[in-house]
Scaffold this motif. Structure first.
Motif, PDB file in Angstrom:
ATOM      1  N   GLY A  88      33.757   5.394  -4.026  1.00 38.74           N
ATOM      2  CA  GLY A  88      34.643   4.898  -5.069  1.00 38.74           C
ATOM      3  C   GLY A  88      35.152   3.490  -4.888  1.00 38.74           C
ATOM      4  O   GLY A  88      36.023   3.045  -5.634  1.00 38.74           O
ATOM      5  N   SER A  89      34.572   2.761  -3.928  1.00 40.13           N
ATOM      6  CA  SER A  89      35.047   1.391  -3.681  1.00 40.13           C
ATOM      7  C   SER A  89      34.227   0.336  -4.411  1.00 40.13           C
ATOM      8  O   SER A  89      34.513  -0.854  -4.307  1.00 40.13           O
ATOM      9  CB  SER A  89      35.029   1.085  -2.173  1.00 40.13           C
ATOM     10  N   PHE A  90      33.198   0.765  -5.161  1.00 37.36           N
ATOM     11  CA  PHE A  90      32.383  -0.166  -5.933  1.00 37.36           C
ATOM     12  C   PHE A  90      33.113  -0.505  -7.231  1.00 37.36           C
ATOM     13  O   PHE A  90      33.654   0.374  -7.901  1.00 37.36           O
ATOM     14  CB  PHE A  90      31.026   0.469  -6.245  1.00 37.36           C
ATOM     15  N   HIS A  91      33.131  -1.789  -7.578  1.00 40.29           N
ATOM     16  CA  HIS A  91      33.850  -2.199  -8.786  1.00 40.29           C
ATOM     17  C   HIS A  91      33.031  -3.210  -9.586  1.00 40.29           C
ATOM     18  O   HIS A  91      32.442  -4.136  -9.024  1.00 40.29           O
ATOM     19  CB  HIS A  91      35.209  -2.814  -8.435  1.00 40.29           C
ATOM     20  N   PHE A  92      32.986  -3.014 -10.897  1.00 37.23           N
ATOM     21  CA  PHE A  92      32.481  -4.038 -11.799  1.00 37.23           C
ATOM     22  C   PHE A  92      33.582  -5.061 -12.035  1.00 37.23           C
ATOM     23  O   PHE A  92      34.773  -4.761 -11.904  1.00 37.23           O
ATOM     24  CB  PHE A  92      32.091  -3.424 -13.148  1.00 37.23           C
ATOM     25  N   LYS A  93      33.178  -6.260 -12.413  1.00 34.30           N
ATOM     26  CA  LYS A  93      34.166  -7.277 -12.778  1.00 34.30           C
ATOM     27  C   LYS A  93      34.815  -6.944 -14.122  1.00 34.30           C
ATOM     28  O   LYS A  93      35.899  -7.448 -14.425  1.00 34.30           O
ATOM     29  CB  LYS A  93      33.505  -8.657 -12.833  1.00 34.30           C
ATOM     30  N   ASP A  95      36.171  -3.773 -16.308  1.00 34.35           N
ATOM     31  CA  ASP A  95      36.534  -2.361 -16.177  1.00 34.35           C
ATOM     32  C   ASP A  95      35.786  -1.478 -17.169  1.00 34.35           C
ATOM     33  O   ASP A  95      35.539  -0.298 -16.899  1.00 34.35           O
ATOM     34  CB  ASP A  95      38.047  -2.183 -16.369  1.00 34.35           C
ATOM     35  N   GLU A  96      35.420  -2.028 -18.322  1.00 38.08           N
ATOM     36  CA  GLU A  96      34.752  -1.234 -19.352  1.00 38.08           C
ATOM     37  C   GLU A  96      33.382  -0.718 -18.906  1.00 38.08           C
ATOM     38  O   GLU A  96      32.814   0.192 -19.519  1.00 38.08           O
ATOM     39  CB  GLU A  96      34.576  -2.054 -20.633  1.00 38.08           C
ATOM     40  N   LEU A  97      32.840  -1.293 -17.835  1.00 42.38           N
ATOM     41  CA  LEU A  97      31.503  -0.930 -17.381  1.00 42.38           C
ATOM     42  C   LEU A  97      31.500   0.169 -16.327  1.00 42.38           C
ATOM     43  O   LEU A  97      30.436   0.623 -15.904  1.00 42.38           O
ATOM     44  CB  LEU A  97      30.791  -2.168 -16.822  1.00 42.38           C
ATOM     45  N   THR A  98      32.682   0.615 -15.917  1.00 40.52           N
ATOM     46  CA  THR A  98      32.782   1.584 -14.827  1.00 40.52           C
ATOM     47  C   THR A  98      31.966   2.844 -15.096  1.00 40.52           C
ATOM     48  O   THR A  98      31.384   3.426 -14.174  1.00 40.52           O
ATOM     49  CB  THR A  98      34.256   1.961 -14.591  1.00 40.52           C
ATOM     50  N   GLU A  99      31.889   3.251 -16.350  1.00 35.53           N
ATOM     51  CA  GLU A  99      31.165   4.481 -16.694  1.00 35.53           C
ATOM     52  C   GLU A  99      29.671   4.380 -16.430  1.00 35.53           C
ATOM     53  O   GLU A  99      28.955   5.405 -16.461  1.00 35.53           O
ATOM     54  CB  GLU A  99      31.386   4.818 -18.166  1.00 35.53           C
ATOM     55  N   HIS A 100      29.181   3.171 -16.134  1.00 30.57           N
ATOM     56  CA  HIS A 100      27.749   2.982 -15.907  1.00 30.57           C
ATOM     57  C   HIS A 100      27.403   2.814 -14.429  1.00 30.57           C
ATOM     58  O   HIS A 100      26.306   2.365 -14.093  1.00 30.57           O
ATOM     59  CB  HIS A 100      27.258   1.776 -16.701  1.00 30.57           C
ATOM     60  N   GLU A 101      28.321   3.207 -13.546  1.00 29.36           N
ATOM     61  CA  GLU A 101      28.052   3.107 -12.113  1.00 29.36           C
ATOM     62  C   GLU A 101      26.856   3.961 -11.703  1.00 29.36           C
ATOM     63  O   GLU A 101      26.099   3.598 -10.796  1.00 29.36           O
ATOM     64  CB  GLU A 101      29.287   3.524 -11.315  1.00 29.36           C
ATOM     65  N   ASP A 102      26.673   5.090 -12.391  1.00 37.19           N
ATOM     66  CA  ASP A 102      25.556   5.957 -12.011  1.00 37.19           C
ATOM     67  C   ASP A 102      24.208   5.352 -12.366  1.00 37.19           C
ATOM     68  O   ASP A 102      23.189   5.672 -11.736  1.00 37.19           O
ATOM     69  CB  ASP A 102      25.711   7.349 -12.629  1.00 37.19           C
ATOM     70  N   LEU A 103      24.144   4.464 -13.359  1.00 34.97           N
ATOM     71  CA  LEU A 103      22.905   3.744 -13.651  1.00 34.97           C
ATOM     72  C   LEU A 103      22.577   2.779 -12.511  1.00 34.97           C
ATOM     73  O   LEU A 103      21.421   2.665 -12.084  1.00 34.97           O
ATOM     74  CB  LEU A 103      23.027   2.982 -14.977  1.00 34.97           C
ATOM     75  N   VAL A 104      23.604   2.099 -12.007  1.00 35.70           N
ATOM     76  CA  VAL A 104      23.416   1.226 -10.841  1.00 35.70           C
ATOM     77  C   VAL A 104      22.919   2.048  -9.662  1.00 35.70           C
ATOM     78  O   VAL A 104      21.989   1.654  -8.939  1.00 35.70           O
ATOM     79  CB  VAL A 104      24.743   0.512 -10.482  1.00 35.70           C
ATOM     80  N   TYR A 105      23.516   3.219  -9.469  1.00 38.39           N
ATOM     81  CA  TYR A 105      23.142   4.103  -8.359  1.00 38.39           C
ATOM     82  C   TYR A 105      21.681   4.530  -8.473  1.00 38.39           C
ATOM     83  O   TYR A 105      20.945   4.552  -7.475  1.00 38.39           O
ATOM     84  CB  TYR A 105      24.057   5.334  -8.362  1.00 38.39           C
ATOM     85  N   TYR A 432      24.569  -5.855 -17.085  1.00 43.32           N
ATOM     86  CA  TYR A 432      25.871  -5.220 -17.233  1.00 43.32           C
ATOM     87  C   TYR A 432      26.902  -6.303 -17.561  1.00 43.32           C
ATOM     88  O   TYR A 432      27.455  -6.953 -16.672  1.00 43.32           O
ATOM     89  CB  TYR A 432      26.266  -4.509 -15.933  1.00 43.32           C
ATOM     90  N   ASP A 433      27.142  -6.510 -18.842  1.00 47.33           N
ATOM     91  CA  ASP A 433      28.088  -7.547 -19.250  1.00 47.33           C
ATOM     92  C   ASP A 433      28.356  -7.417 -20.740  1.00 47.33           C
ATOM     93  O   ASP A 433      27.422  -7.269 -21.539  1.00 47.33           O
ATOM     94  CB  ASP A 433      27.523  -8.943 -18.944  1.00 47.33           C
ATOM     95  N   LEU A 434      29.623  -7.479 -21.123  1.00 51.62           N
ATOM     96  CA  LEU A 434      29.986  -7.291 -22.524  1.00 51.62           C
ATOM     97  C   LEU A 434      29.545  -8.460 -23.391  1.00 51.62           C
ATOM     98  O   LEU A 434      28.992  -8.277 -24.474  1.00 51.62           O
ATOM     99  CB  LEU A 434      31.498  -7.083 -22.643  1.00 51.62           C
ATOM    100  N   ASP A 435      29.795  -9.680 -22.927  1.00 44.60           N
ATOM    101  CA  ASP A 435      29.458 -10.851 -23.732  1.00 44.60           C
ATOM    102  C   ASP A 435      27.949 -10.992 -23.906  1.00 44.60           C
ATOM    103  O   ASP A 435      27.454 -11.239 -25.016  1.00 44.60           O
ATOM    104  CB  ASP A 435      30.027 -12.113 -23.085  1.00 44.60           C
ATOM    105  N   LEU A 436      27.197 -10.824 -22.821  1.00 46.77           N
ATOM    106  CA  LEU A 436      25.745 -10.956 -22.893  1.00 46.77           C
ATOM    107  C   LEU A 436      25.150  -9.890 -23.807  1.00 46.77           C
ATOM    108  O   LEU A 436      24.283 -10.174 -24.645  1.00 46.77           O
ATOM    109  CB  LEU A 436      25.138 -10.846 -21.496  1.00 46.77           C
TER     110      LEU A 436
END
Length: 480
Positions: A88-93, A95-105, A432-436
């Motif tokens: 649980g120490s992994f963080h996106f810059k 916060d809205e992207l947190t739900e996609h941590e499992d895709l990174v995994y 993983y970025d809202l603006d892009l």
């Protein structure tokens, strides 16, 4: 008994043996197995020839090795990020992207795709703009240039690249060019010799033993990468040739998507290039710090994900499926070929039936007729479920992009078909970025204005001739 009877008997026995090997030894998926058995049954001689060209498997032994890869700390970085995701120490810059941590995994665990969060990414949807930017970056190179393209043509654009590469090589810049031998089969020896005479190192991927007689249609390197000085990288759908500038009379304007990345994701692109180069060349690239001189430049999260027939898992396809599964609001897909296998078709259908807005954009004209008709057959299934399908009218659509919920996206070389998922070597950037992602959203919506919608009613009105073409093309799509 005459010679023809013996010949017929030999063909029958040989086809039976070949069929048994396909069923029991090669472990193809069921649809591909049945497709090949039907080809061998109805076209016994021609089917054997087709199998030699299209059907021979590649060894599952990884063909890309790099003894000094451990010096990059790839495994250590992957394990560190996996632990951070697990505790649980992994963080996106964002916060809205947190739900996609499992895709990174998923990509970390199965493809060693290190996540970098400090990238600046530019999007190019026009060939002229992309090539102008790339050539400008090539002109600025001071140490090395690494180019990998499926197709390089010796036309005006190809010569423009050759001029720059020769110039930089004469200035002392290390220049390496890797091309796919089948994709660049029209590339002349004169073009290659000019580069080599200037000191450019040139290699072909999976060349034939006899020049110009390459029957290895499958297992091609479909990747497109450019890395300059280890700092700037390009990835996407554009090859090198005048047609990608919209100069082909048949296709007209060429609509594609390409990325320019500045940041630590370039290190992962560099590793991909070096692995491919070392497979093709006897002059291996050894680890040197200068190849990994990238620095943070922004805040876009990126994973560079590769897939190929040498791997046990279909990495990019699995990434697509995971993205679709995570969608809550909408999914936008652009692809020139849409022939999903059962797993991807099912997850898209479930998304539509769950209320997710699924929009799929395909070309309005074929560059490969069988693939085009198979694509129409595939979108018909999703039309029945409620998806929206658009046919791009302003030229040829070659972009390979997926956008989900304005948060995550993917741009790269992989089409949505069996060839990209199982038979070719591909590479995609998962973003993983809202603006892009919003910029990719906007590009898709602009393209809708240049498209016509293929409604369920229009689809059902297609002629018997088109229905027949679709049925035949879909039947043989597993072997296309």
């Amino acid at each position: 008994m005459g010679i023809w009877a013996y010949l017929l008997g030999f063909i029958i026995v040989f086809n039976i043996m070949l069929g048994l090997s396909i069923v029991f030894l090669e472990r193809k998926d069921a649809s591909s197995t049945w497709a090949w058995l039907m080809v061998l049954l109805f076209l016994p001689i021609a089917g054997f020839v087709l199998y030699l060209i299209f059907g021979r498997p590649i060894s599952k032994k990884r063909i890309f090795t790099w003894d000094t890869k451990s010096r990059l700390g790839v495994k250590a970085a992957v394990q560190s990020q996996l632990r951070a995701l697990e505790d649980g120490s992994f963080h996106f810059k964002q916060d809205e992207l947190t739900e996609h941590e499992d895709l990174v995994y998923l990509h970390l665990r199965n493809d060693d795709a290190i996540f970098t969060h400090d990238n600046k990414v530019d999007i190019y949807t026009d060939g002229a703009a992309k090539f102008d930017a790339l050539i400008q970056d090539l002109e600025m190179a001071t140490d090395h240039i690494h180019l990998l393209y499926y197709r390089i043509r010796s036309d005006q654009l190809g010569k423009r690249f050759a001029d720059v590469l020769v110039k930089k090589a004469n200035e002392g810049v290390e220049v390496r060019v890797l091309y796919d031998d089948m994709g660049s089969r029209s590339l002349g020896r004169k073009y290659i010799k000019r580069l080599q005479h200037a000191g450019v190192l040139v290699e072909a991927f999976f060349p034939p033993k006899i020049a110009k007689l390459n029957f290895k249609i499958n297992y091609r390197n479909h990747r497109k990468l450019a890395i300059i000085d280890g700092k700037v990288g390009y990835i996407g759908g554009f090859n090198i040739g005048d047609e990608y500038l919209g100069k082909d009379k048949k296709f007209g304007y060429w609509r594609d998507t390409h990325l320019r990345i500045y940041g630590n994701a370039v290190q992962n692109m560099q590793t991909r290039f070096i692995l491919d180069w070392n497979q093709a060349s006897r002059n291996d690239i050894l680890y040197e710090d200068r190849f990994y001189d990238a620095a943070g430049a922004g805040d876009v999260g990126v994973q560079i994900v590769s897939s190929g027939p040498d791997q046990d898992w279909e990495q990019i396809k699995n990434g697509y499926i995971k993205m679709i599964m995570e969608a809550k609001e909408y999914i936008y897909i652009q692809t020139p070929y849409f022939i999903p296998d059962e797993s991807l078709r099912d997850v898209l259908r479930v998304a539509v039936l769950s209320g997710v807005d699924v929009k799929i954009m395909i070309p309005n004209k074929p560059d490969h007729p069988f693939v085009y008709w198979a694509t129409l057959s595939s979108v018909g299934d999703l039309l029945n479920a409620g998806a929206e399908v658009y046919m791009y009218q302003n030229g040829f659509l070659h972009a390979k992009t997926i956008v989900v919920d304005g948060k995550i996206s993917s741009v790269g070389t992989a089409n949505i078909d069996v060839r990209s998922f199982r038979l070719n070597f591909e590479v995609n950037a998962f973003l993983y970025d809202l603006d892009l992602t919003q910029r990719l959203d906007d590009a898709f919506n602009r393209d809708i204005l240049l498209s016509t919608q293929l409604t369920k009613k229009l689809y059902e009105q297609r002629s018997l001739g088109i229905r027949f073409k679709e049925s035949v093309s879909r039947l043989i799509s597993p072997v296309l």
